[in-house]
Write an enzyme that holds these catalytic residues in place. Sequence first.
Site, PDB file in Angstrom:
ATOM      1  N   HIS A 142       9.609   0.773  -7.181  1.00 34.03           N
ATOM      2  CA  HIS A 142       8.680   0.466  -6.083  1.00 34.03           C
ATOM      3  C   HIS A 142       7.362   1.212  -6.276  1.00 34.03           C
ATOM      4  O   HIS A 142       6.278   0.630  -6.149  1.00 34.03           O
ATOM      5  CB  HIS A 142       9.343   0.874  -4.761  1.00 34.03           C
ATOM      6  CG  HIS A 142       8.459   0.781  -3.559  1.00 34.03           C
ATOM      7  ND1 HIS A 142       8.576  -0.214  -2.620  1.00 34.03           N
ATOM      8  CD2 HIS A 142       7.444   1.582  -3.122  1.00 34.03           C
ATOM      9  CE1 HIS A 142       7.680  -0.038  -1.672  1.00 34.03           C
ATOM     10  NE2 HIS A 142       6.973   1.052  -1.949  1.00 34.03           N
ATOM     11  N   GLU A 143       7.442   2.497  -6.611  1.00 36.17           N
ATOM     12  CA  GLU A 143       6.223   3.295  -6.784  1.00 36.17           C
ATOM     13  C   GLU A 143       5.431   2.847  -8.013  1.00 36.17           C
ATOM     14  O   GLU A 143       4.201   2.871  -8.009  1.00 36.17           O
ATOM     15  CB  GLU A 143       6.573   4.785  -6.878  1.00 36.17           C
ATOM     16  CG  GLU A 143       7.200   5.360  -5.614  1.00 36.17           C
ATOM     17  CD  GLU A 143       6.365   5.075  -4.372  1.00 36.17           C
ATOM     18  OE1 GLU A 143       5.125   5.111  -4.456  1.00 36.17           O
ATOM     19  OE2 GLU A 143       6.951   4.799  -3.310  1.00 36.17           O
ATOM     20  N   HIS A 166       2.899   0.216  -7.335  1.00 33.51           N
ATOM     21  CA  HIS A 166       1.595   0.705  -6.872  1.00 33.51           C
ATOM     22  C   HIS A 166       0.754   1.214  -8.048  1.00 33.51           C
ATOM     23  O   HIS A 166      -0.472   1.088  -8.049  1.00 33.51           O
ATOM     24  CB  HIS A 166       1.788   1.823  -5.853  1.00 33.51           C
ATOM     25  CG  HIS A 166       2.442   1.378  -4.577  1.00 33.51           C
ATOM     26  ND1 HIS A 166       1.999   0.286  -3.858  1.00 33.51           N
ATOM     27  CD2 HIS A 166       3.500   1.870  -3.884  1.00 33.51           C
ATOM     28  CE1 HIS A 166       2.765   0.133  -2.782  1.00 33.51           C
ATOM     29  NE2 HIS A 166       3.683   1.080  -2.778  1.00 33.51           N
ATOM     30  N   GLU A 211       3.760  -2.965   0.994  1.00 36.64           N
ATOM     31  CA  GLU A 211       5.116  -2.434   0.846  1.00 36.64           C
ATOM     32  C   GLU A 211       6.116  -3.548   0.579  1.00 36.64           C
ATOM     33  O   GLU A 211       7.031  -3.389  -0.235  1.00 36.64           O
ATOM     34  CB  GLU A 211       5.499  -1.637   2.095  1.00 36.64           C
ATOM     35  CG  GLU A 211       4.651  -0.393   2.326  1.00 36.64           C
ATOM     36  CD  GLU A 211       4.614   0.516   1.114  1.00 36.64           C
ATOM     37  OE1 GLU A 211       5.693   0.824   0.566  1.00 36.64           O
ATOM     38  OE2 GLU A 211       3.511   0.898   0.690  1.00 36.64           O
TER      39      GLU A 211
END
Length: 643
Positions: free
Chosen positions: A165-166, A169, A243
């Site tokens: 997930h990170e 970004h 998100e």
Amino acid sequence: MDFFAHQERARKQTRRMLLMFACAVLIVVGATDLIVYFAVGRQNPDTNIAGLLVVLSLASLAVIALGSLYRIASLRGGGAAVAAQLGAMPVPPNTTDFTYQRLRNVVEEIAIAAGVPVPEIFVLEDEAGINAFAAGYAPADAAITVTRGALDKLTREELQGVIGHEFSHVLNGDMRLNIRLIGIVFGILVVAIIGRKIAEVSGRGRGRNSGAIVAFGLALFVVGYLGIFLARIIKASISRQREFLADASAVQFTRQTEGIAGALKKISGLAEGSKLAAHDREEVAHMLFSDGVGYSALFATHPVLTDRIKRLQPQFNPSELTRIAAEWTNPVRTNDAEGAQISISGFAPLHALQPQVARAASVLPASGATINLEPNRVVRQVGNPGSDDRVAAASIHAMIPDDLRAAACQQERAMALIFTLLLNRETATRPAQLGLIEKHYDTGTRAVCESLAATTDELHPMQRLPLAAMAFPALRRRPRPQLQTFLVVIRQLIDADEQVTLSEYCLSRLITVQVIDSLDPAASAVNGRTRLPEVESELADVFAILAERGNDDSATAERAFRLGMQETFPNSLATYAPPNEWIIALDRALPRLDRLAPAGKELVVRGLTRAIGADGKVSVSEAELLRSICASLHCPLPPLLQS
């Protein structure tokens, strides 16, 4: 997920954010002017109120602008500066802690799969909640930070989902926007701080006008927090949808929902949740994996946890949260040398990792194999790793010899490792290269290079770029003068035999670009405003160089050139004319191509793929060459290119 679409979306979000914050700033300035007008203008009709309000407006704008610039400048060091601000500790390179080792392995594998430098890794040791964030201006200066709660409570699979997930970004340009958000919000906060200070200082005085000044200070304080109120709403509106996209990227990458959904369930079910205790948690709230502050729905920077879980697993039953909470009433600490998929509590089911790595080893093609690449498939892989890439990355990571992995993590040996990757295998040239290393450094550095060379010579071609990526956290910690010398030595090493190959040039170019990005992270991103027609001549040079050096005869080379140009410029009339000084031509062309808008870069990647694969045969070395060029254009490709 489309990397180029994400990049364009990030640019649009930045413009939208700046517009919304400009409106918030105007509201703050207007409210301040209104207060002064009623406090001064109505009671003193003879005052030049118009001139006073103009001066006050300019002063307010200057205060907000200077506050924002100051805060952004304080974070100029990139992701590590943000992590340090919250009190995070770097993961030691020689750690023997099981949780640290597991975290490092997960981060390195995902970085290799994504085709980007390995970020620096930090841990918030005093935070029991499950959370994480990625910070930085670009992949070359990124830092991944996780809480102790995430290390202790998540299985390897769940930790992988959070880190995936990170990395979304990191790849999609969200990090730079996040740092700008911190700076602009701080600029508005400065107005409230000034108002509070005015009220405090004046409140201690006994002058005739002290009451009026206190009232003005309090009013300014209120106006400042009106701006903060607006800023929180803006942050929330920008962050929430990102998100959901990052969750989807993590699922695509791991090809299963259990990991990231399991992490979200534990956050929802356990008492510690994802809350942070750090004093500066609100500044980074929009960067976190999950809500670390406890915002109300109006200011929430993240979607509701159950909504995120249901998007991942529509069959989710909230009663699972009660079971998770019950299982965690008596955690038992454990240690597992095999890296099995357990949480430190021991409650999660065991799923040994080793068989997965063993199966992955067969993924790597033979060094002399050829691949038939398809441009559309390769373009879809840019900044967009999938589960196959994760498996390949796990294999590449596991098969890198232990001594090379150890050298990549050690600050005193990382430079020597990069030098070793650039050593020529010919015995006639290598002594001269080693002499250059000794001249600029010392005999000890030369000895380290000689000791590592025997192992690096046996590396699979697909392991060289990942090994360089693993060395980047250690390289970034070097002082600027040492890194500048390092870049000079790299160029001298590839020039040592006066016969620079394209592969040597691209590896050195990639390392140079990433080191320069890490030297000044805030200035590393390009504006992305250049249009394709503006760089047609530079692109013609690149395609001509690739065609000439990738084909045995001029007719085949010219065909490769034309295929690449037609893929990028369907109506191009450019002629095949390889430049004599090809290194100078590439040094001029690649930075210009790097400034292209995302849509232009997408066409360039298509053209590069078509030109390299024009003869129907793409060797592993040519595929790595394509990855090097694309990475120098900040278009990272996974290790295995799809055919």
